[in-house]
Design an enzyme around this catalytic site. Structure first.
Site, PDB file in Angstrom:
ATOM      1  CG  HIS A 269      -0.887   1.276   7.222  1.00  0.00           C
ATOM      2  ND1 HIS A 269       0.002   0.873   8.205  1.00  0.00           N
ATOM      3  CD2 HIS A 269      -0.177   2.040   6.364  1.00  0.00           C
ATOM      4  CE1 HIS A 269       1.203   1.392   7.925  1.00  0.00           C
ATOM      5  NE2 HIS A 269       1.110   2.098   6.810  1.00  0.00           N
ATOM      6  CD  GLU A 270      -1.120   2.521   2.640  1.00  0.00           C
ATOM      7  OE1 GLU A 270      -0.726   3.695   2.509  1.00  0.00           O
ATOM      8  OE2 GLU A 270      -0.350   1.598   2.985  1.00  0.00           O
TER       9      GLU A 270
ATOM     10  CG  HIS B 271       0.050   6.907   5.438  1.00  0.00           C
ATOM     11  ND1 HIS B 271       1.157   7.413   6.080  1.00  0.00           N
ATOM     12  CD2 HIS B 271       0.296   5.580   5.261  1.00  0.00           C
ATOM     13  CE1 HIS B 271       2.022   6.443   6.286  1.00  0.00           C
ATOM     14  NE2 HIS B 271       1.523   5.317   5.800  1.00  0.00           N
TER      15      HIS B 271
ATOM     16  CB  CYS C 269       5.015   2.305   7.430  1.00  0.00           C
ATOM     17  SG  CYS C 269       4.509   3.799   6.582  1.00  0.00           S
ATOM     18  CG  LEU C 270       6.352   1.084   1.405  1.00  0.00           C
ATOM     19  CD1 LEU C 270       5.766   1.355   0.024  1.00  0.00           C
ATOM     20  CD2 LEU C 270       7.458   0.042   1.323  1.00  0.00           C
TER      21      LEU C 270
ATOM     22  CD  GLN D  55       3.146   5.830   2.737  1.00  0.00           C
ATOM     23  OE1 GLN D  55       2.146   5.308   2.256  1.00  0.00           O
ATOM     24  NE2 GLN D  55       4.156   5.134   3.237  1.00  0.00           N
TER      25      GLN D  55
ATOM     26  N   GLY E  34       0.833  -1.196   0.000  1.00  0.00           N
ATOM     27  CA  GLY E  34       0.000   0.000   0.000  1.00  0.00           C
ATOM     28  C   GLY E  34       0.867   1.244   0.000  1.00  0.00           C
TER      29      GLY E  34
END
Length: 170
Positions: free
Chosen positions: A134-135, A138, A92-93, A50, A45
């Site tokens: 999660h996304e 963000h 997380c990226l 991000q 994701g």
């Protein structure tokens, strides 16, 4: 086109994103670039903040084997959540190499606009439910570490800041 992913701590990751008023070719290209960036990372994701774009756009694909199922969501919102919860070890990226268990609703109903401008709704469970929550977090300036206790959150933030400094020097 691959986009650089912001690394925590970065103030843009803590800001609320703006709703998409009109779908444009530029936004569709951004979504395509985000999918390419997510797959390359690799991740399941990615949210527009991000990559430094404060727009309510997320992409995801939780299929680990077999044919990919990429999803593009403009203005996603959680319409309903189950009382049952799941615990997943999240990463997380934007917080590379750091993982922690997070408890979230096990099932969610999400509404969004797809890349054609069509309103959509879908029920998600399992990893898909965790990922979409999660996304969407963000988009609201929230990171998975915000669900953790202060000591664990500070430890992860220090490690992430150190990694960010090391990458800047490389």
């Amino acid at each position: 086109m691959l986009k650089p992913i912001l690394i925590h701590p970065d103030p843009r990751l803590k800001k609320t994103s703006d709703a998409v008023a009109d779908l444009s070719d530029e936004l569709r290209t951004l979504a395509s670039d985000m999918l390419e960036t997510m797959y390359d990372a690799p991740g399941i994701g990615l949210a527009a903040p991000q990559i430094g774009v404060l727009t309510r756009l997320i992409v995801m694909d939780c299929v680990k084997e077999g044919d990919p199922e990429p999803m593009i969501m403009f203005n996603p919102e959680i319409l309903a959540s189950s009382e049952d919860t799941n615990v997943y070890e999240e990463g997380c990226l934007s917080i590379p190499e750091q993982f922690a268990e997070v408890t979230r609703p096990a099932e969610v109903r999400v509404g969004w606009i797809d890349e054609t401008g069509t309103p959509r709704e879908k029920d998600f469970d399992g990893l898909w439910a965790t990922c979409v929550q999660h996304e969407i977090d963000h988009l609201n300036g929230k990171l998975f570490i915000d669900y953790l206790g202060p000591i664990k959150r500070q430890t992860i933030t220090r490690k992430s800041a150190k990694l960010k400094r090391e990458r800047a020097r490389a």
